[in-house]
Structures are given as structure tokens and as C-alpha cells.
Design an enzyme around this catalytic site. Structure first.
Site, PDB file in Angstrom:
ATOM      1  N   ARG A   1       0.863  -1.180   0.000  1.00  7.80           N
ATOM      2  CA  ARG A   1       0.000   0.000   0.000  1.00  7.80           C
ATOM      3  C   ARG A   1       0.900   1.231   0.000  1.00  7.80           C
ATOM      4  O   ARG A   1       1.945   1.244   0.674  1.00  7.80           O
ATOM      5  CB  ARG A   1      -0.911   0.030   1.241  1.00  7.80           C
TER       6      ARG A   1
ATOM      7  N   GLU B   1      -3.118   7.944  -3.881  1.00  5.75           N
ATOM      8  CA  GLU B   1      -3.699   7.439  -5.132  1.00  5.75           C
ATOM      9  C   GLU B   1      -4.979   8.188  -5.467  1.00  5.75           C
ATOM     10  O   GLU B   1      -5.760   8.477  -4.551  1.00  5.75           O
ATOM     11  CB  GLU B   1      -4.001   5.939  -4.984  1.00  5.75           C
TER      12      GLU B   1
ATOM     13  N   HIS C   1      -1.444   0.454  -9.792  1.00 10.03           N
ATOM     14  CA  HIS C   1      -2.087  -0.447  -8.822  1.00 10.03           C
ATOM     15  C   HIS C   1      -2.740  -1.645  -9.530  1.00 10.03           C
ATOM     16  O   HIS C   1      -3.942  -1.894  -9.383  1.00 10.03           O
ATOM     17  CB  HIS C   1      -3.115   0.322  -7.976  1.00 10.03           C
TER      18      HIS C   1
HETATM   19  N1  LIG Z   1      -0.794  -4.056  -5.367  1.00  8.82           N
HETATM   20  C1  LIG Z   1      -1.893  -4.773  -5.301  1.00  8.82           C
HETATM   21  O1  LIG Z   1      -2.720  -4.775  -6.208  1.00  8.82           O
HETATM   22  C2  LIG Z   1      -2.107  -5.656  -4.110  1.00  8.82           C
HETATM   23  C3  LIG Z   1      -2.731  -6.892  -4.293  1.00  8.82           C
HETATM   24  C4  LIG Z   1      -2.898  -7.704  -3.189  1.00  8.82           C
HETATM   25  C5  LIG Z   1      -2.449  -7.306  -1.938  1.00  8.82           C
HETATM   26  N2  LIG Z   1      -1.866  -6.098  -1.795  1.00  8.82           N
HETATM   27  C6  LIG Z   1      -1.370  -5.686  -0.467  1.00  8.82           C
HETATM   28  O2  LIG Z   1      -0.500  -6.708   0.010  1.00  8.82           O
HETATM   29  C7  LIG Z   1      -0.727  -6.890   1.394  1.00  8.82           C
HETATM   30  C8  LIG Z   1      -0.282  -8.272   1.827  1.00  8.82           C
HETATM   31  O3  LIG Z   1      -1.190  -9.251   1.359  1.00  8.82           O
HETATM   32  P1  LIG Z   1      -1.054 -10.768   1.859  1.00  8.82           P
HETATM   33  O4  LIG Z   1      -2.170 -11.525   1.261  1.00  8.82           O
HETATM   34  O5  LIG Z   1       0.348 -11.248   1.670  1.00  8.82           O
HETATM   35  O6  LIG Z   1      -1.313 -10.541   3.422  1.00  8.82           O
HETATM   36  P2  LIG Z   1      -0.780 -11.444   4.652  1.00  8.82           P
HETATM   37  O7  LIG Z   1      -1.632 -11.052   5.801  1.00  8.82           O
HETATM   38  O8  LIG Z   1      -0.736 -12.879   4.229  1.00  8.82           O
HETATM   39  O9  LIG Z   1       0.725 -10.954   4.854  1.00  8.82           O
HETATM   40  C9  LIG Z   1       1.094  -9.786   5.509  1.00  8.82           C
HETATM   41  C10 LIG Z   1       2.291 -10.098   6.408  1.00  8.82           C
HETATM   42  O10 LIG Z   1       2.790  -8.880   6.967  1.00  8.82           O
HETATM   43  C11 LIG Z   1       3.147  -9.150   8.316  1.00  8.82           C
HETATM   44  N3  LIG Z   1       3.197  -7.908   9.080  1.00  8.82           N
HETATM   45  C12 LIG Z   1       2.169  -7.195   9.594  1.00  8.82           C
HETATM   46  N4  LIG Z   1       2.623  -6.104  10.233  1.00  8.82           N
HETATM   47  C13 LIG Z   1       3.971  -6.135  10.122  1.00  8.82           C
HETATM   48  C14 LIG Z   1       5.003  -5.268  10.581  1.00  8.82           C
HETATM   49  N5  LIG Z   1       4.739  -4.171  11.263  1.00  8.82           N
HETATM   50  N6  LIG Z   1       6.284  -5.602  10.266  1.00  8.82           N
HETATM   51  C15 LIG Z   1       6.573  -6.719   9.566  1.00  8.82           C
HETATM   52  N7  LIG Z   1       5.625  -7.566   9.120  1.00  8.82           N
HETATM   53  C16 LIG Z   1       4.339  -7.278   9.385  1.00  8.82           C
HETATM   54  C17 LIG Z   1       2.110 -10.141   8.803  1.00  8.82           C
HETATM   55  O11 LIG Z   1       2.559 -10.850   9.956  1.00  8.82           O
HETATM   56  C18 LIG Z   1       1.945 -11.026   7.584  1.00  8.82           C
HETATM   57  O12 LIG Z   1       2.831 -12.120   7.595  1.00  8.82           O
HETATM   58  C19 LIG Z   1      -2.225  -6.601   1.569  1.00  8.82           C
HETATM   59  O13 LIG Z   1      -2.521  -6.183   2.881  1.00  8.82           O
HETATM   60  C20 LIG Z   1      -2.472  -5.508   0.568  1.00  8.82           C
HETATM   61  O14 LIG Z   1      -2.370  -4.244   1.170  1.00  8.82           O
HETATM   62  C21 LIG Z   1      -1.688  -5.257  -2.854  1.00  8.82           C
END
Ligand SMILES: NC(=O)c1ccc[n+]([C@@H]2O[C@H](COP(=O)([O-])OP(=O)(O)OC[C@H]3O[C@@H](n4cnc5c(N)ncnc54)[C@H](O)[C@@H]3O)[C@@H](O)[C@H]2O)c1
Length: 325
Positions: free
Chosen positions: A238, A267, A285
Site C-alpha cells: 500500500r 492514489e 495499482h
Molecule cells: N498491489 C496490489 O494490487 C495488491 C494486491 C494484493 C495485496 N496487496 C497488499 O499486500 C498486502 C499483503 O497481502 P497478503 O495476502 O500477503 O497478506 P498477509 O496477511 O498474508 O501478509 C502480511 C504479512 O505482513 C506481516 N506484518 C504485519 N505487520 C507487520 C510489521 N509491522 N512488520 C513486519 N511484518 C508485518 C504479517 O505478519 C503477515 O505475515 C495486503 O494487505 C495488501 O495491502 C496489494
């Protein structure tokens, strides 16, 4: 029997719409743009289920306007646009779309990594402008990938998928996460390190944390100065996780070598100066914009809504505790 009334705030792939239409009355935002806040609040009145996008704020005002709604399904895995606490207080189930877009988003991170590191967009521009004078030994020299260290910030679903795909490039993998990912450690010999160590040791840093109060501006001037001058930063998580104005300064000053971005702090705007830099590749995005990911998201929001309107637990519910009440 009355058919549940469903509202979808933006046109989504047909599969989920058809699934909903089989048993529900479905209305979709007819415009090719997000609804204004006023339009949104007017449209969600009297609906049984609502499918939202990451551009829709699902907060107390939204839930007031949608009083009586049986559930809200977000067409995204990230749910920083939703006030989960508020919905839980009101007993309204919320859902997201985990898993179905994991590979697509990790693939996008790799696409950005290669594009910025091997200067693909910059050289494409020269070709299209008819400015290529022919092959030369010093043209468009970029960074190396094979054998370089990959640092994953947030080794959840997408971060781990990004790491796994590095196997073909023989990259040592470092990660930092609130939790230990033992599976990733076993599979890849990945090493969990402190954030500061990851910053200092990585040649590529790929960001995959959710947007939370504690991850907002996780990267700023201080962190860029701790990175190698030859390192690249990739962000498909994000936008606000990175202080974008300070990133522009770091890219200009040569604190880091380059960045590949899919998401932006404000955005759909980019901060001043970003688009003028050659050492950044910017995508709109589109991390989850692959055929199978978008179809999977469409199916999953429909399955969640169908469960919500039936009063049964939604498959990927964000506040399952409401069913225990
Ligand atoms: N660009 C895009 O189109 C797009 C698409 C999908 C997801 N995303 C973003 O990707 C993110 C991750 O998705 P995911 O399915 O892998 O989620 P997920 O919940 O499987 O993974 C997120 C990880 O981050 C870790 N985390 C949380 N806070 C943290 C911190 N302060 N320091 C270090 N690690 C931390 C969590 O423990 C977890 O392992 C989503 O939240 C979303 O914002 C963006």
C-alpha cells in the site's frame, strides 16, 4: 420469497455477478469511475449485501447509511479501507479476498523488479522515440539479480510467494515479519532478521505488509539512508507504507538505485517529481490484475455475499467473532 438486494460499487468480472444473479437482485455502479461519497451513501441504502472496492471507505457513516445490511465483501485482500472494529460492534460481517491474488501480485513485484533494475521502461522509451543509435557497450547498464540478496518485508502470503519465485535466481532470502515463517525458512533457507539488518544487507527489498498504523511510513529518509546505494525498493503493498516525497529525494540523491511501485501514498496521484525520474518504474495499482486473480476475487466476493445474506459464516470473514455471539 424476497430476493436479497445486492449492490456492487464497481463493475467486476462477470463470474461473480452471474453467481449472485442466480438468487439475488444485483445492481452495479454504471459508471467507469468510483462513486462519489454522496452517490455511494445513497446507493447502499436498503441493500442486503454490498461489494466494495479499496477506494470505498467502509466506516461508521457507511454502516449508518447501509443500516440493516447483512454483510460487506471487499474486492481486495487489503482491508485498510474498512473499519473492522466498527462493523464488529454492529454485528456486520466483513470479508476480503485472500489467496486468489497471491501469485498475481508476487508476479507484479517481480515484473517491477526486473523492469527497474534492467531499465526496461527507460530503454523502451528511447526505442519508441526513434533515438537508439545502435548497440554500444556502455548503454543502459543495469543491476544484477542472480545471486543478489532479496529482502522481504512482510513474509505473509504474497511476500512468501515473492520469495519462493527467487529460487531460479539463486538469491539468499532475508525477511522480517511480526511472525516467524518456519515453512519459508525450511523451503528456502530464508533468514528472519531485524528490519535494520534487512535494510542494510538487501540488494532488493520487496514490501508486502498490510497498511496499519505501525506500517504507515515504515520507509522514509532514515531507512533509505540505511539501504545500500545499489539497492532497489519494490512496493506492491500500500502506498502510505512509504513516505513518497522522501522516496523522491532518495532516488534523486542516489541514496538508493531505484524503485518499482504499484501503489502510491495519495492514489491516484503521485507526489511531485516521481514521474520525472528515470530510476523508478510506476504501475497503476495493477498487482492483482491478472485474469485468474480477478476471476478468483469476483468468485470469492460472491461466495462471501451469498453466505452473509444467508446468515451463515462467510468463507473469508474478517470478523468471524460476530458469529459466536
Ligand atoms: N498491489 C496490489 O494490487 C495488491 C494486491 C494484493 C495485496 N496487496 C497488499 O499486500 C498486502 C499483503 O497481502 P497478503 O495476502 O500477503 O497478506 P498477509 O496477511 O498474508 O501478509 C502480511 C504479512 O505482513 C506481516 N506484518 C504485519 N505487520 C507487520 C510489521 N509491522 N512488520 C513486519 N511484518 C508485518 C504479517 O505478519 C503477515 O505475515 C495486503 O494487505 C495488501 O495491502 C496489494
Amino acid at each position: 420469497m424476497n430476493r436479497p438486494k445486492i449492490y456492487i460499487t464497481r463493475l467486476i468480472p462477470q463470474f461473480g455477478i452471474d453467481l449472485l444473479k442466480a438468487t439475488c437482485d444485483v445492481e452495479i455502479n454504471p459508471h467507469d469511475r468510483p462513486l462519489t461519497r454522496q452517490e455511494l451513501l445513497a446507493q447502499i441504502k436498503g441493500r442486503d449485501g454490498i461489494v466494495t472496492m479499496l477506494t470505498d471507505k467502509v466506516d461508521a457513516e457507511f454502516l449508518d447509511a447501509a443500516a440493516g445490511v447483512k454483510g460487506v465483501a471487499n474486492f481486495a485482500v487489503g482491508f485498510d479501507n474498512m473499519d473492522v472494529k466498527e462493523a464488529t460492534k454492529r454485528g456486520v460481517p466483513l470479508s476480503n479476498t485472500p489467496g486468489v491474488l497471491t501469485n498475481a501480485t508476487a508476479e507484479m513485484a517481480w515484473a517491477l523488479l526486473f523492469a527497474v533494475c534492467r531499465r526496461v521502461v527507460e530503454s523502451d522509451g528511447v526505442m519508441r522515440a526513434g533515438q537508439w543509435p545502435g548497440w554500444a557497450p556502455l548503454q543502459f547498464i543495469g543491476g544484477d539479480v542472480t545471486g543478489k540478496t532479496l529482502g522481504i518485508v512482510g513474509a505473509g502470503r504474497i511476500g512468501a510467494a515473492m520469495a519462493r519465485k527467487s529460487r531460479g535466481f539463486d538469491m539468499p532470502v532475508l525477511y522480517c515479519d511480526a511472525d516467524q515463517n518456519e515453512k519459508l525458512e525450511q523451503e528456502l533457507d530464508a533468514k528472519k532478521v531485524e528490519f535494520e539488518e534487512l535494510l542494510a544487507a538487501s540488494d532488493f527489498i520487496s514490501v508486502h505488509v498490510p497498511l496499519l498504523p505501525e506500517t504507515r511510513h515504515l520507509f522514509g529518509a532514515k531507512q533509505f539512508k540505511m539501504m545500500k546505494k545499489t539497492a532497489y525498493l519494490i512496493n506492491t503493498s500500500r502506498g502510505p507504507v512509504i513516505n513518497e516525497a522522501e522516496l523522491v529525494d532518495a532516488l534523486k540523491n542516489g541514496d538508493i538505485a531505484g524503485a518499482g511501485l504499484d501503489v502510491y501514498e495519495f492514489e491516484p496521484k503521485m507526489v511531485d517529481g516521481l514521474k520525472d525520474l528515470n530510476n523508478v518504474v510506476v504501475a497503476p495499482h495493477t498487482g492483482s490484475a491478472s485474469v485468474s486473480a480477478r476471476e478468483g476475487m469476483s468468485r470469492l466476493v460472491a461466495e462471501n455475499i451469498l453466505a452473509m445474506v444467508a446468515g451463515t459464516p462467510a468463507p473469508t470473514c474478517l470478523n468471524p467473532e460476530i458469529y459466536k455471539k
